[in-house]
Design an enzyme around this catalytic site. Structure first.
Site, PDB file in Angstrom:
ATOM      1  N   ASP A  28    -111.527  21.865  -1.258  1.00 41.00           N
ATOM      2  CA  ASP A  28    -112.622  21.274  -0.489  1.00 41.00           C
ATOM      3  C   ASP A  28    -113.940  21.859  -0.992  1.00 41.00           C
ATOM      4  OD1 ASP A  28    -112.746  19.795   2.559  1.00 41.00           O
ATOM      5  OD2 ASP A  28    -114.548  20.813   1.839  1.00 41.00           O
ATOM      6  N   ILE A  29    -114.948  20.977  -1.087  1.00 43.23           N
ATOM      7  CA  ILE A  29    -116.245  21.398  -1.626  1.00 43.23           C
ATOM      8  C   ILE A  29    -116.973  22.337  -0.657  1.00 43.23           C
ATOM      9  CG2 ILE A  29    -117.722  19.551  -0.698  1.00 43.23           C
ATOM     10  CD1 ILE A  29    -118.779  19.152  -3.558  1.00 43.23           C
ATOM     11  N   ASN A  84    -108.232  14.841  10.460  1.00 37.35           N
ATOM     12  CA  ASN A  84    -109.251  14.301  11.359  1.00 37.35           C
ATOM     13  C   ASN A  84    -109.118  12.786  11.365  1.00 37.35           C
ATOM     14  OD1 ASN A  84    -110.353  16.868  11.859  1.00 37.35           O
ATOM     15  ND2 ASN A  84    -111.609  16.757  10.017  1.00 37.35           N
ATOM     16  N   VAL A  93    -114.633  10.961   5.727  1.00 33.76           N
ATOM     17  CA  VAL A  93    -114.144  10.179   4.588  1.00 33.76           C
ATOM     18  C   VAL A  93    -112.955   9.359   5.081  1.00 33.76           C
ATOM     19  CG1 VAL A  93    -113.194  10.246   2.255  1.00 33.76           C
ATOM     20  CG2 VAL A  93    -114.888  11.966   2.950  1.00 33.76           C
ATOM     21  N   HIS A  97    -106.571  11.887   4.366  1.00 33.81           N
ATOM     22  CA  HIS A  97    -106.427  13.167   3.672  1.00 33.81           C
ATOM     23  C   HIS A  97    -106.029  14.224   4.679  1.00 33.81           C
ATOM     24  CE1 HIS A  97    -110.557  12.739   5.096  1.00 33.81           C
ATOM     25  NE2 HIS A  97    -110.535  14.047   5.309  1.00 33.81           N
ATOM     26  N   HIS A  99    -106.252  18.328   5.459  1.00 35.54           N
ATOM     27  CA  HIS A  99    -106.841  19.627   5.133  1.00 35.54           C
ATOM     28  C   HIS A  99    -105.722  20.667   5.208  1.00 35.54           C
ATOM     29  CE1 HIS A  99    -111.170  18.419   5.914  1.00 35.54           C
ATOM     30  NE2 HIS A  99    -110.544  17.473   6.577  1.00 35.54           N
TER      31      HIS A  99
HETATM   32  P1  5GP Z   1    -113.127  14.884   6.940  1.00 33.36           P
HETATM   33  O1  5GP Z   1    -114.403  15.394   7.565  1.00 33.36           O
HETATM   34  O2  5GP Z   1    -113.216  13.413   6.617  1.00 33.36           O
HETATM   35  O3  5GP Z   1    -111.884  15.259   7.666  1.00 33.36           O
HETATM   36  O4  5GP Z   1    -112.993  15.662   5.566  1.00 33.36           O
HETATM   37  C1  5GP Z   1    -113.710  15.355   4.432  1.00 33.36           C
HETATM   38  C2  5GP Z   1    -113.751  16.615   3.615  1.00 33.36           C
HETATM   39  O5  5GP Z   1    -114.052  16.263   2.292  1.00 33.36           O
HETATM   40  C3  5GP Z   1    -114.820  17.622   4.061  1.00 33.36           C
HETATM   41  O6  5GP Z   1    -114.196  18.858   4.382  1.00 33.36           O
HETATM   42  C4  5GP Z   1    -115.742  17.742   2.862  1.00 33.36           C
HETATM   43  O7  5GP Z   1    -116.200  19.057   2.648  1.00 33.36           O
HETATM   44  C5  5GP Z   1    -114.874  17.242   1.720  1.00 33.36           C
HETATM   45  N1  5GP Z   1    -115.603  16.587   0.658  1.00 33.36           N
HETATM   46  C6  5GP Z   1    -116.520  15.594   0.792  1.00 33.36           C
HETATM   47  N2  5GP Z   1    -116.964  15.206  -0.406  1.00 33.36           N
HETATM   48  C7  5GP Z   1    -116.301  15.959  -1.321  1.00 33.36           C
HETATM   49  C8  5GP Z   1    -116.341  16.006  -2.756  1.00 33.36           C
HETATM   50  O8  5GP Z   1    -117.072  15.282  -3.431  1.00 33.36           O
HETATM   51  N3  5GP Z   1    -115.519  16.900  -3.351  1.00 33.36           N
HETATM   52  C9  5GP Z   1    -114.691  17.727  -2.641  1.00 33.36           C
HETATM   53  N4  5GP Z   1    -113.925  18.562  -3.342  1.00 33.36           N
HETATM   54  N5  5GP Z   1    -114.625  17.695  -1.296  1.00 33.36           N
HETATM   55  C10 5GP Z   1    -115.435  16.828  -0.650  1.00 33.36           C
END
Ligand code: 5GP
Length: 112
Positions: A28-29, A84, A93, A97, A99
């Site tokens: 994760d970024i 999530n 996103v 996915h 985590h």
């Molecule tokens: P969500 O909030 O949808 O459950 O998780 C999306 C996750 O994707 C977040 O933890 C965010 O930091 C990660 N994320 C978003 N854009 C990128 C990216 O371009 N690269 C990586 N490695 N992670 C990303």
């Protein structure tokens, strides 16, 4: 195309730690734990875990198996798996996915 499909296509860089025909995993970024990986099906057909469970339960099971292996490789094998689902639950996103969070997590801090 989702941001994760762009990672699959190598259009944007990521620190990829696992890949097979069905699934990709990368760091994760914005990590929220000592080990914070994302496990993502390559298809962007499913927006969230409920859609995936209904549409392709074997793929969901494969994500869990991959998560288990990665937690063993990158940490002590113990992990928290978070999906999530929906904006108000923190999903940003809409390409399903998981985590993988691991490494000295605090009991009682599931949510901030
Ligand atoms: P969500 O909030 O949808 O459950 O998780 C999306 C996750 O994707 C977040 O933890 C965010 O930091 C990660 N994320 C978003 N854009 C990128 C990216 O371009 N690269 C990586 N490695 N992670 C990303």
């Amino acid at each position: 195309m989702s941001i994760f499909s762009r990672i699959v296509a190598r259009e944007i860089p990521a620190d990829i730690v696992f890949e097979n025909d069905d699934v990709i995993a990368f760091r994760d970024i914005a990590p929220q734990a000592p080990v914070h990986l994302l496990v993502v099906p390559k298809t962007e057909q499913y927006a969230n875990v409920s859609e995936l469970a209904a549409g392709d339960p074997a793929l969901l099971a494969q994500m869990v198996t991959v998560a288990n292996g990665l937690a063993a490789e990158h940490s002590n094998g113990e992990f928290r798996l978070v999906f999530n689902s929906g904006e108000s639950a923190g999903q940003t996103v809409f390409h399903v996915h998981a985590h993988i969070l691991s490494g000295q997590l605090q009991e009682g801090s599931l949510a901030e």
